[in-house]
Motif scaffolding. Structure first.
Motif, PDB file in Angstrom:
ATOM      1  N   TYR A 196       0.870  -1.175   0.000  1.00 46.09           N
ATOM      2  CA  TYR A 196       0.000   0.000   0.000  1.00 46.09           C
ATOM      3  C   TYR A 196       0.909   1.228   0.000  1.00 46.09           C
ATOM      4  N   TYR A 197       0.918   1.936  -1.116  1.00 45.83           N
ATOM      5  CA  TYR A 197       1.801   3.089  -1.274  1.00 45.83           C
ATOM      6  C   TYR A 197       1.092   4.360  -0.800  1.00 45.83           C
ATOM      7  N   VAL A 198       1.667   4.994   0.202  1.00 38.84           N
ATOM      8  CA  VAL A 198       1.121   6.253   0.708  1.00 38.84           C
ATOM      9  C   VAL A 198       1.521   7.353  -0.260  1.00 38.84           C
ATOM     10  N   GLN A 199       0.527   7.917  -0.935  1.00 37.16           N
ATOM     11  CA  GLN A 199       0.790   8.964  -1.924  1.00 37.16           C
ATOM     12  C   GLN A 199       0.966  10.313  -1.239  1.00 37.16           C
ATOM     13  N   THR A 200       1.689  11.202  -1.882  1.00 35.58           N
ATOM     14  CA  THR A 200       1.917  12.527  -1.297  1.00 35.58           C
ATOM     15  C   THR A 200       0.622  13.307  -1.161  1.00 35.58           C
ATOM     16  N   ASP A 201      -0.404  12.943  -1.965  1.00 36.35           N
ATOM     17  CA  ASP A 201      -1.666  13.662  -1.887  1.00 36.35           C
ATOM     18  C   ASP A 201      -2.675  12.948  -1.003  1.00 36.35           C
ATOM     19  N   SER A 202      -2.238  11.883  -0.303  1.00 38.85           N
ATOM     20  CA  SER A 202      -3.173  11.138   0.533  1.00 38.85           C
ATOM     21  C   SER A 202      -3.554  11.898   1.793  1.00 38.85           C
ATOM     22  N   ILE A 203      -2.658  12.787   2.245  1.00 42.91           N
ATOM     23  CA  ILE A 203      -2.924  13.490   3.490  1.00 42.91           C
ATOM     24  C   ILE A 203      -4.074  14.483   3.321  1.00 42.91           C
ATOM     25  N   THR A 204      -4.172  15.088   2.152  1.00 44.73           N
ATOM     26  CA  THR A 204      -5.242  16.051   1.907  1.00 44.73           C
ATOM     27  C   THR A 204      -6.521  15.308   1.532  1.00 44.73           C
ATOM     28  N   THR A 205      -7.510  15.355   2.406  1.00 52.29           N
ATOM     29  CA  THR A 205      -8.737  14.599   2.184  1.00 52.29           C
ATOM     30  C   THR A 205      -9.946  15.480   2.420  1.00 52.29           C
ATOM     31  N   ASN A 206     -11.090  15.021   1.950  1.00 54.53           N
ATOM     32  CA  ASN A 206     -12.335  15.745   2.159  1.00 54.53           C
ATOM     33  C   ASN A 206     -12.953  15.281   3.470  1.00 54.53           C
ATOM     34  N   HIS A 207     -12.764  16.089   4.499  1.00 56.60           N
ATOM     35  CA  HIS A 207     -13.195  15.673   5.830  1.00 56.60           C
ATOM     36  C   HIS A 207     -14.714  15.715   5.988  1.00 56.60           C
ATOM     37  N   GLU A 208     -15.381  16.543   5.212  1.00 61.28           N
ATOM     38  CA  GLU A 208     -16.843  16.557   5.255  1.00 61.28           C
ATOM     39  C   GLU A 208     -17.389  15.219   4.764  1.00 61.28           C
ATOM     40  N   LYS A 209     -16.770  14.678   3.724  1.00 61.73           N
ATOM     41  CA  LYS A 209     -17.189  13.370   3.218  1.00 61.73           C
ATOM     42  C   LYS A 209     -16.972  12.290   4.264  1.00 61.73           C
TER      43      LYS A 209
END
Length: 297
Positions: A196-209
């Motif tokens: 499971y590769y942690v992508q650099t953009d994985s940290i930014t997520t839609n918290h409302e979702k």
């Protein structure tokens, strides 16, 4: 074991840079009775061009309008005809003996669905998850915490007639495995067989979702949650974390609810800090750790 056909379902959307790695890891399995189904959820990048390389090797299904990963997985299931199905995200990969070992483990234990452990790859770190072996009643353990993702699953095709809930904006793997583990025998193969590769953009997520998804899952499984103090405490704490990630002071209410079911000093500290309006400080100090709870879901 050698007679069973495994359908590998790979949903993808604008992952041309990593999709080839995922497909190759499926095609290069030591277990050869595999059909690979790639469902392109309306990619606008180079994915269609990449897929010309795999013409005749995989079943490529593409539609123009993006409808979400769950819809893509369900389309894959609708086109599946094998004995077993497995899922692979287009930014991850498998060990070359993943399918062979999982089919063998499933048949030896007369299980319906099995899941392996995974190696989380982040920069130069490799972390085994889950680190502990999950034995006994998987369903009740899942009520307390989601410890699996789509890429670790392999199961009998009929088990996945449940389908993925396309109304859920996130956490679809948790929902479907709650439903499946309640009806079928699910077992953990405590060896890493997937990356499971942690992508650099994985940290930014839609918290409302995330908050919406948690609320939907609670309502869908409300009776089961409310019958378990540990499950309720864990769920309300997860809601508190989701509100922290949204930088909302209301997070303290969820931590307070959690402590009514199972008291925890750590939860109390979070409740007090959020009540004092320090949720932004908690977020800044713990952004990476908190986001990892849900980055793949």
């Amino acid at each position: 074991m050698g007679e069973c056909i495994v359908d590998v379902i790979i949903p993808t959307y604008n992952r041309a840079k990593t999709l080839g790695r995922a497909i190759d890891s499926a095609l290069n399995q030591s277990y050869k009775k595999i059909n690979v189904i790639v469902v392109d959820d309306g990619s606008t990048d180079e994915t269609p061009n990449l897929m010309t390389k795999y013409k005749g090797k995989v079943n490529y299904i593409r539609y123009e309008k993006n409808q979400g990963a769950c819809h893509a997985r369900n389309v894959g299931l609708e086109n599946s005809q094998g004995d077993f199905v497995a899922f692979l995200d287009s930014d991850d990969a498998w060990f070359e003996d993943k399918i062979e070992k999982q089919v063998d483990f499933l048949l030896q234990n007369n299980a319906d669905v099995v899941f392996c452990s995974v190696l989380r790859i982040e920069q130069d770190k490799k972390i085994l998850y889950p680190s502990d072996e999950k034995t006994g009643d998987i369903y009740n353990q899942l009520l307390v915490k989601n410890f699996l993702s789509n890429g670790v699953l392999l199961g009998k095709r009929e088990c996945f007639q449940e389908k993925f809930d396309e109304t859920l904006p996130r956490l679809q793997d948790w929902d479907i495995m709650l439903r499946i583990s309640k009806k079928y025998k699910v077992m953990h193969q405590h060896i890493p067989l997937a990356y499971y590769y942690v992508q650099t953009d994985s940290i930014t997520t839609n918290h409302e979702k995330l908050k919406i998804a948690l609320e939907i899952i609670f309502e869908k499984h409300k009776d089961e949650f409310t019958n378990s103090k540990e499950a309720c405490a864990s769920f309300y704490k997860q809601m508190g974390v989701a509100y922290i990630m949204s930088k909302s002071k209301k997070a303290y209410k969820w931590f307070k609810l959690s402590n009514k079911f199972v008291f925890s000093v750590k939860t109390l500290i979070l409740e007090v800090m959020c009540f004092m309006g320090l949720q932004n400080l908690i977020y800044k100090l713990n952004t990476k750790r908190l986001s990892k709870r849900y980055e793949k879901h």
